[in-house]
Design a protein around this motif. Structure first.
Motif, short mmCIF file in Angstrom:
data_model
loop_
_atom_site.label_atom_id
_atom_site.label_comp_id
_atom_site.label_asym_id
_atom_site.label_seq_id
_atom_site.Cartn_x
_atom_site.Cartn_y
_atom_site.Cartn_z
N GLU A 171 43.62 29.71 29.71
CA GLU A 171 43.03 29.46 30.84
C GLU A 171 43.15 30.33 31.77
OE1 GLU A 171 42.66 25.77 33.88
OE2 GLU A 171 43.60 25.54 32.04
N HIS A 172 44.75 30.70 31.94
CA HIS A 172 45.03 31.70 33.20
C HIS A 172 45.05 33.15 32.94
CE1 HIS A 172 45.46 27.93 35.52
NE2 HIS A 172 46.13 27.45 34.42
N ARG A 173 44.61 33.57 31.86
CA ARG A 173 44.71 34.82 31.24
C ARG A 173 46.13 35.48 31.50
NH1 ARG A 173 38.84 36.41 31.09
NH2 ARG A 173 39.41 38.38 31.15
N LEU A 174 47.11 34.64 31.03
CA LEU A 174 48.50 35.35 31.20
C LEU A 174 48.91 36.50 30.62
CD1 LEU A 174 50.34 31.69 31.83
CD2 LEU A 174 49.32 33.36 33.48
N ALA A 175 48.12 36.52 29.36
CA ALA A 175 48.69 37.80 28.49
C ALA A 175 48.35 39.07 29.30
CB ALA A 175 47.97 37.80 27.19
#
Ligand code: SF4
Length: 236
Positions: A171-175
């Motif tokens: 959801e938060h495009r953490l990668a």
């Protein structure tokens, strides 16, 4: 600042795992995770000035310390408890250690604001999952304080925790935003004696299957200090 302990050991749970590291554990935590392994740090400790902490960190360096410092490899981790509860002292401490040439790691739950943490500090943020006993405590505005070298950790007890972590990362495009995303099976709180993964509440093999099956951009992380030493050992 109130300090629980300062000691030198092997960094156990991040992409720095396996490297020698001095740990500065600050007293106090405002959370009560069900699987917490450092409850001894909630109270007590000793009052120290920043000068005293830096001097003790320096004293724990081996004789090759200066050479390591010159290459910026000498690790210091500020941990707790929750070190950002003592932000007024912890931030200047981090600045002093950085100025002295240390590589500084900060282990935090991300419940307190992280905006004032110096940019060069590597934040290892432990986002609490549903079965931690402290879900929803991560302050979402701290996503804006993340640097590309930071790491996000999710300590997992079961499939529900895994799915929360998987979805939060997507959801938060953490990668795309941090250096590493760590999925770590929780160790049983009373683990002692044998040094193996049978103490994990979530079987690492099961977690590996889930990560592979869904191609989650996470690194399976084990607390290697609990495999090197007795899981109940303190100061390691
Ligand atoms: S935030 Fe860390 S120190 Fe505090 S209760 Fe949770 S695991 Fe323990």
């Amino acid at each position: 600042m109130q300090v629980s302990e300062i000691y030198r050991s092997i960094q156990g749970e991040s992409t720095y795992a396996g490297l020698p590291c001095v740990f500065v554990r600050l007293t106090g935590c405002n959370l009560r995770c069900t699987w917490c392994d450092s409850e001894f740090s909630f109270h007590g400790g000793r009052k120290m000035t920043i000068d005293e902490v830096v001097a003790e960190v320096d004293n724990l360096q081996p004789s090759t310390g200066n050479r390591q410092l010159a290459t910026g490899n000498c690790l210091v981790e500020i941990t707790g408890g929750e070190p950002m509860l003592q932000e007024r002292e912890a931030v200047p401490l981090m600045e002093r250690l950085l100025a002295a040439g240390y590589k500084v790691l900060l282990e935090t739950s991300g419940e307190r604001p992280l905006a004032r943490v110096p940019m060069q500090v590597v934040k290892i943020v432990d986002v609490k999952c549903p079965h931690s006993g402290e879900p929803g405590t991560f302050a979402m505005e701290n996503l804006n304080a993340l640097q590309p070298h930071d790491e996000l950790k999710f300590v997992l007890t079961d499939r529900t925790d895994y799915e929360f972590a998987r979805d939060f990362v997507a959801e938060h495009r953490l990668a795309e935003r941090v250096h590493a995303i760590l999925f770590s099976p929780v160790f049983k709180k009373d683990a002692a004696g044998t040094r193996d993964t049978s103490h994990c509440l979530l079987d690492p093999e099961q977690l590996a299957h889930w990560i592979l099956a869904e191609n989650v951009p996470a690194r399976l992380s084990l607390q290697i200090h609990k495999l090197i030493w007795d899981p109940a050992a303190k100061g390691v």
